[in-house]
Scaffold this motif. Structure first.
Motif, mmCIF file in Angstrom:
data_model
loop_
_atom_site.group_PDB
_atom_site.id
_atom_site.type_symbol
_atom_site.label_atom_id
_atom_site.label_comp_id
_atom_site.label_asym_id
_atom_site.label_seq_id
_atom_site.Cartn_x
_atom_site.Cartn_y
_atom_site.Cartn_z
ATOM 1 N N SER A 1 4.716 17.382 9.166
ATOM 2 C CA SER A 1 3.731 16.792 8.254
ATOM 3 C C SER A 1 4.405 15.656 7.518
ATOM 4 O O SER A 1 5.635 15.656 7.330
ATOM 5 C CB SER A 1 3.207 17.830 7.253
ATOM 6 O OG SER A 1 2.406 18.793 7.898
ATOM 7 N N ARG A 2 3.607 14.708 7.068
ATOM 8 C CA ARG A 2 4.168 13.557 6.373
ATOM 9 C C ARG A 2 3.194 13.055 5.311
ATOM 10 O O ARG A 2 1.985 13.291 5.397
ATOM 11 C CB ARG A 2 4.512 12.429 7.353
ATOM 12 C CG ARG A 2 3.336 11.899 8.145
ATOM 13 C CD ARG A 2 3.790 10.846 9.164
ATOM 14 N NE ARG A 2 2.673 10.177 9.798
ATOM 15 C CZ ARG A 2 2.125 10.543 10.946
ATOM 16 N NH1 ARG A 2 2.597 11.605 11.576
ATOM 17 N NH2 ARG A 2 1.098 9.868 11.456
ATOM 18 N N LEU A 3 3.743 12.358 4.312
ATOM 19 C CA LEU A 3 2.939 11.819 3.222
ATOM 20 C C LEU A 3 3.589 10.545 2.703
ATOM 21 O O LEU A 3 4.820 10.474 2.561
ATOM 22 C CB LEU A 3 2.822 12.843 2.083
ATOM 23 C CG LEU A 3 2.029 12.397 0.858
ATOM 24 C CD1 LEU A 3 0.556 12.199 1.210
ATOM 25 C CD2 LEU A 3 2.173 13.424 -0.269
ATOM 26 N N VAL A 4 2.758 9.545 2.411
ATOM 27 C CA VAL A 4 3.205 8.280 1.845
ATOM 28 C C VAL A 4 2.377 7.974 0.611
ATOM 29 O O VAL A 4 1.146 8.081 0.643
ATOM 30 C CB VAL A 4 3.056 7.122 2.858
ATOM 31 C CG1 VAL A 4 3.429 5.792 2.212
ATOM 32 C CG2 VAL A 4 3.923 7.359 4.080
ATOM 33 N N LEU A 5 3.038 7.615 -0.474
ATOM 34 C CA LEU A 5 2.375 7.136 -1.688
ATOM 35 C C LEU A 5 2.876 5.726 -1.975
ATOM 36 O O LEU A 5 4.082 5.457 -1.887
ATOM 37 C CB LEU A 5 2.679 8.050 -2.877
ATOM 38 C CG LEU A 5 2.117 9.479 -2.810
ATOM 39 C CD1 LEU A 5 2.608 10.286 -4.012
ATOM 40 C CD2 LEU A 5 0.593 9.464 -2.769
ATOM 41 N N GLU A 6 1.962 4.834 -2.350
ATOM 42 C CA GLU A 6 2.339 3.461 -2.655
ATOM 43 C C GLU A 6 1.390 2.887 -3.687
ATOM 44 O O GLU A 6 0.230 3.309 -3.793
ATOM 45 C CB GLU A 6 2.329 2.602 -1.393
ATOM 46 C CG GLU A 6 1.006 2.610 -0.638
ATOM 47 C CD GLU A 6 1.052 1.753 0.608
ATOM 48 O OE1 GLU A 6 1.520 0.593 0.506
ATOM 49 O OE2 GLU A 6 0.619 2.222 1.672
ATOM 50 N N GLY A 7 1.888 1.916 -4.449
ATOM 51 C CA GLY A 7 1.048 1.301 -5.454
ATOM 52 C C GLY A 7 1.849 0.396 -6.376
ATOM 53 O O GLY A 7 3.066 0.229 -6.237
ATOM 54 N N PRO A 8 1.166 -0.187 -7.377
ATOM 55 C CA PRO A 8 1.847 -1.067 -8.333
ATOM 56 C C PRO A 8 2.526 -0.263 -9.438
ATOM 57 O O PRO A 8 2.120 0.850 -9.764
ATOM 58 C CB PRO A 8 0.703 -1.907 -8.892
ATOM 59 C CG PRO A 8 -0.502 -1.018 -8.783
ATOM 60 C CD PRO A 8 -0.295 -0.168 -7.561
ATOM 61 N N LEU A 9 3.578 -0.843 -10.000
ATOM 62 C CA LEU A 9 4.248 -0.293 -11.181
ATOM 63 C C LEU A 9 4.008 -1.259 -12.334
ATOM 64 O O LEU A 9 4.523 -2.375 -12.335
ATOM 65 C CB LEU A 9 5.760 -0.135 -10.931
ATOM 66 C CG LEU A 9 6.186 0.971 -9.959
ATOM 67 C CD1 LEU A 9 7.682 0.898 -9.715
ATOM 68 C CD2 LEU A 9 5.810 2.342 -10.507
ATOM 69 N N GLY A 10 3.202 -0.847 -13.293
ATOM 70 C CA GLY A 10 2.903 -1.721 -14.419
ATOM 71 C C GLY A 10 1.616 -2.480 -14.215
ATOM 72 O O GLY A 10 1.099 -2.628 -13.104
ATOM 73 N N ALA A 11 1.092 -2.998 -15.327
ATOM 74 C CA ALA A 11 -0.199 -3.687 -15.295
ATOM 75 C C ALA A 11 -0.113 -5.053 -14.635
ATOM 76 O O ALA A 11 -1.105 -5.571 -14.125
ATOM 77 C CB ALA A 11 -0.737 -3.834 -16.723
ATOM 78 N N SER A 12 1.067 -5.680 -14.626
ATOM 79 C CA SER A 12 1.200 -7.035 -14.090
ATOM 80 C C SER A 12 1.103 -7.088 -12.571
ATOM 81 O O SER A 12 0.864 -8.143 -11.997
ATOM 82 C CB SER A 12 2.544 -7.638 -14.508
ATOM 83 O OG SER A 12 3.607 -6.923 -13.911
ATOM 84 N N LYS A 13 1.303 -5.962 -11.932
ATOM 85 C CA LYS A 13 1.272 -5.859 -10.469
ATOM 86 C C LYS A 13 2.353 -6.691 -9.799
ATOM 87 O O LYS A 13 2.288 -6.974 -8.594
ATOM 88 C CB LYS A 13 -0.109 -6.259 -9.913
ATOM 89 C CG LYS A 13 -1.238 -5.364 -10.378
ATOM 90 C CD LYS A 13 -2.547 -5.751 -9.731
ATOM 91 C CE LYS A 13 -3.692 -4.852 -10.212
ATOM 92 N NZ LYS A 13 -4.986 -5.211 -9.593
ATOM 93 N N ASN A 14 3.372 -7.092 -10.557
ATOM 94 C CA ASN A 14 4.492 -7.822 -9.967
ATOM 95 C C ASN A 14 5.495 -6.886 -9.299
ATOM 96 O O ASN A 14 6.371 -7.340 -8.573
ATOM 97 C CB ASN A 14 5.213 -8.659 -11.035
ATOM 98 C CG ASN A 14 4.390 -9.846 -11.477
ATOM 99 O OD1 ASN A 14 3.604 -10.382 -10.698
ATOM 100 N ND2 ASN A 14 4.550 -10.251 -12.726
#
Length: 901
Positions: A363-376
């Motif tokens: 089984s596998r899982l990936v989480l991804e996304g921005p860190l902070g409101a600036s999205k930089n």
């Protein structure tokens, strides 16, 4: 060349620019001719015969125009200017193959107002008409981003069909295209995302960024190279290069429900393996250690989980995969056969998302996304785990129930945008395997890697980067039986720094850089782990080496028909102390008993040094727009070696540095290919032939003992190698039925000759290497049955690999001693297998919060008992009887569920 009025009008409609164009032709043709009151159409026809160019015009524009002139080695642009003197006509070159003759001041028609999807076209203006550039061409650049993730879209096609011009977006989604001033219909396309089109009014060099959106229904197309222009097969300079999109890999038949990068790569022409249950892969007859495997720029020294049944790459964390087996760019080095470049995802810039899969054994899982409101700043974390132990404990076989097998891996990536010109990327990877036939003997191995990269854009033409990389591979075998309780370890680690600078200048793309690497090798340490153990500890000394390389490459369009990619790499290698070097008796065979002395080198002292040039060149000649010839030459040097007495990668193998006795391998590869596209690029055909000479290829002596051998060079022999063959590929890219078929003829041979019979193999004659498999056939198909259901299949056939067979036997004190024939003169049975997969999409709502897909696969559909190896049973007064070991000899069904939120 005369064309009907409609065709000529369409050509002008698409490509004419709204200002006087007397652009310098890219042709270097010099014209010698004499014309006396010759019709202009006759002159143009004559020029078409003398040059690769074609002229486009409406016949009525040229009526009654006659020319009297003498040309003696006159440049083509001057010939055209003089021929048009006194007329109201002008010329403009809009493509390396084509020139338009048109009336001065001809008004460019307005382009279409709707795109191919029926949506209104957006018009973007770059610069102003009042200050339009007077240059023949200006530069359109920009970045393509994914609407959901905000990541750059790599490998997208950016094309202006009317100009026959196009480019590919790079790993960051950036693209650059050289175009004449004027209005252009620019299309942006990539597999899995909706195409976008823009009317770009281009008056000066400038930037146009485009957002690409997901398709409501994504077809399960199978492509060899999804990162391509439609005619890239013919028009690119590269040969022996394939790219795979992970969307394609995930839809192929799986082994036990797990999509696999390496398994997909092995279906490409020129790639094979020695059999099921073996790690690594072989490219164009090379050994497994001759492949440079990179994960996000980090070298991976053992790319396999569970002895090759799975690869170390989590498919949900991979962006795309590129395999170079020919035309290897100068920035890559250190291996002889190929480079497998696996790029990692950067992380979603817009929101937190997840993706994963549930299978029968993993089984596998990936989480991804921005860190902070600036999205930089973005992040990605991916994990994968197996639960094979649970599966083994439910089998009927007692020995299997007492066995254990498991692995897991973790991938992490953080990217931070420091303003418009700077970007920092940090990545890490860790994998661990554990395996044991019984509870007493356990094997563990790990891969650890980390990288940091800073990219800086100095200007529109200059981009630089600085990378740092650390990679480590370690192996440990433990025996827990009290009487022989012990631990054995080996491995290596490397640290690398790589500054690089790229210059974009119209027809040139120049890359220069430096690569410095430090290695530390641990050949083997054996230690007792209990007081009751009878094992005597032993340790081979650590070895240290350094490798450095300078490189420079340029991709250049020489003329309308000729293009070249030229590279030069200079590499050096130092084996450094502390260390000891044995001195063997002169004129004697290297053995422990012939050691006469030992030379000691202190820390930092140079024990051995090697260096040399590694030129690379690729040439392309365009026969027509639909077919081309390509040729290439490359020299590669390999300074580190995997020492093994097995045919595939095994955890107990160890990496060995070049030193005073073991010289680096050097390979010279020559290749020639013909490429042809049919049916408006719907079918692609290619045939490539190659020949490679190898110096200092290693093999082992008869009866060699490589385990914990302090004088391993005494059991290794260096010989000559040669590989040669041909690869034929036919692929279909569009429609409900897609796929490819390939046939590879490949030979791989070694010659080890010496004045001493004990230091030669097969009496100094050529013999097949362990991975010599002359014939390989692959067929990959995908049928999109309807909007939700797709059926895919893989079929592969290959010649059985070589083996050394006994030809007789004799008795010695009641023991049967086999007599073996010449090395690798026999073969195990041929290999063939069929895999099937059915993929069912759960829903196609545009705004769905949860996406799911079921995959039903069957590996080895008809239960072929393919031989991994052949063993022989020796009985008195009887010919040795062969029997084969089949790792997977039954059909293996699996079901997996993939999800995304």
């Amino acid at each position: 060349m005369r064309f009907p009025f409609l065709a000529s009008l369409v050509a002008c409609f698409l490509v004419l620019i709204p200002f006087l164009g007397t652009a310098q032709t890219s042709s270097d043709s010099l014209i010698t001719a004499r014309y006396e009151q010759a019709p202009l159409q006759t002159i143009l026809s004559d020029l078409e015969k003398k040059t690769p160019l074609r002229f486009y015009y409406q016949s009525q524009w040229l009526q009654d125009i006659k020319v009297t002139a003498v040309f003696d080695r006159t440049p083509l642009p001057e010939v055209l200017r003089k021929s048009l003197e006194g007329t109201t006509l002008e010329f403009i070159q809009y493509h390396p193959f084509a020139i338009v003759i048109k009336p001065a001041g001809f008004v460019q028609p307005v382009l279409a107002t709707k795109d191919s999807q029926g949506r209104p076209l957006n018009r973007v203006q770059v610069g102003s008409p009042q200050n339009a550039s007077k240059a023949a061409k200006v530069t359109l650049r920009g970045r393509l981003v994914h609407s959901k993730t905000g990541e750059g879209v790599a490998g997208a096609t950016v094309a202006v069909t009317a100009m026959k011009a196009g480019a590919m977006s790079d790993a960051n989604g950036d693209y650059e295209l050289s175009l004449p001033v004027g209005e252009h219909l620019v299309s942006y396309r990539v597999v899995g995302l909706m195409p976008e089109e823009r009317i770009v009014a281009l008056y000066n060099s400038g930037k146009v960024d485009v957002t690409l959106y997901e398709n409501a229904v994504a077809l399960n197309e199978v492509q060899i190279n999804s990162e391509r222009l439609t005619d890239q097969n013919v028009n690119s300079i590269e040969m022996g290069v394939n790219k795979l999109d992970m969307g394609v890999v995930r839809k192929m038949p799986t082994f036990m429900g797990e999509a696999d990068v390496v398994k997909a790569v092995m279906l490409l022409p020129g790639v094979s393996s020695v059999g099921e249950g073996s790690g690594g892969f072989n490219v164009r007859g090379g050994s497994t250690d001759q492949n440079l495997v990179l994960m996000g720029g980090v070298p991976v020294y053992n790319p396999s989980h569970l002895f090759g049944f799975f690869s170390v790459f989590n498919p949900d964390a991979v962006q795309d995969v590129t395999l170079y087996r020919g035309g290897i760019p100068a920035q890559f080095g250190g291996r002889l056969s190929s480079v497998l470049d696996v790029k990692q995802k950067e992380g979603n810039k817009n929101k937190l998302t997840g993706k994963g899969a549930l299978g029968p054994v993993t089984s596998r899982l990936v989480l991804e996304g921005p860190l902070g409101a600036s999205k930089n700043t973005t992040f990605l974390v991916a994990g994968r785990v197996s639960y094979l132990d649970w599966f083994l404990k439910r089998l009927k076989d007692e020995q299997l129930r007492r066995s254990s097998a498991s692995f897991y891996d973790i991938t992490a990536q953080v990217n931070h945008q420091l303003g418009a010109k700077d970007k920092i990327s940090i990545g890490g990877y860790y994998s661990s395997d554990a395996f044991g036939f019984t509870k007493d003997s356990l094997y563990n191995w790990q891969n650890i890697g980390a990288s940091v990269k800073h990219t800086h854009t100095f200007s529109e033409k200059w981009v630089g980067s600085l990378s740092g990389v650390i990679s480590k591979y370690s192996f440990e075998a433990t025996d827990e039986l009290a009487s022989r309780a012990s631990s054995f370890k080996n491995g290596l680690w490397s640290v690398e720094v790589k500054p690089e600078l790229t210059y974009y200048a119209g027809k040139h793309q120049i890359t220069a850089g430096f690569q410095g690497t430090r290695y530390e090798f641990q050949p083997g340490i054996l230690a007792a782990t209990s007081e009751e153990s009878s094992v005597n500890g032993s340790a081979l000394p650590y070895q240290q080496s350094m490798e450095g390389a300078l490189y420079l490459s340029d991709e250049y369009t020489i003329s309308p028909r000729w293009s070249a990619m030229v590279g030069l790499r200079f590499s050096s290698f130092w084996n450094i102390g502390p260390g000891d070097v044995y001195v063997y008796a002169p004129g004697e065979t290297k053995r422990i008993r012939t050691i006469q002395d030992t030379l000691h080198f202190d820390a930092g002292q140079t024990i051995a040094r090697y260096s040399g040039l590694e030129p690379r060149v690729s040439l392309k000649f365009s026969i027509t727009e639909n077919n081309s010839l390509k040729a290439g030459y490359q020299r590669m040097r390999q300074y580190i070696h995997l020492v093994s007495s097995t045919v595939g990668i095994s955890p107990i193998d160890f990496w060995q540095t070049s030193n005073s006795f073991i010289q680096p391998q050097v390979g010279d590869q020559y290749s020639l290919g013909y490429f042809h596209n049919f049916l408006d690029n719907a079918l692609e055909f290619s045939i490539e032939g190659y020949y490679k000479d190898i110096q200092n290829q290693l093999d082992y002596k008869e009866g060699a003992d490589l385990w914990l051998n302090p004088a391993v060079e005494a059991d290794l022999l260096a010989g000559k190698g040669r590989t040669y063959g041909a690869e034929v590929l036919l692929s279909k890219k569009s429609g409900r039925f897609t796929g490819w078929t390939s046939y590879t003829y490949a030979r791989s041979q070694i010659k080890v000759a010496s004045e001493r019979p004990e230091e030669e193999i097969n009496k100094g004659e050529w013999y097949s290497s362990n991975h010599d498999k002359p014939h390989t056939f692959n067929l990959v198909t995908a049928w999109q049955m309807n909007r939700r259901v797709a059926l895919t299949s893989n079929f592969t056939y290959s010649t059985g690999r070589p083996t050394t067979a006994p030809i007789g036997q004799y008795l010695n004190d009641g023991r049967i001693i086999p007599i073996y024939g010449p090395r690798n003169q026999a073969r195990i049975p041929d290999y063939h297998r069929l895999d099937l997969s059915l993929t069912i999409e759960t829903n196609h709502k545009k705004d769905k919060k949860w996406e799911g897909r079921w995959n039903f696969s069957v590996s080895n559909v008809y239960g072929r008992k393919n031989a991994y190896s052949v063993f022989y049973r020796h009985e008195k007064f009887s010919v040795p009887k062969p029997y084969k070991l089949s790792v997977v000899g039954i059909p293996l069904p699996s079901i997996s569920y993939e999800f995304k939120f």
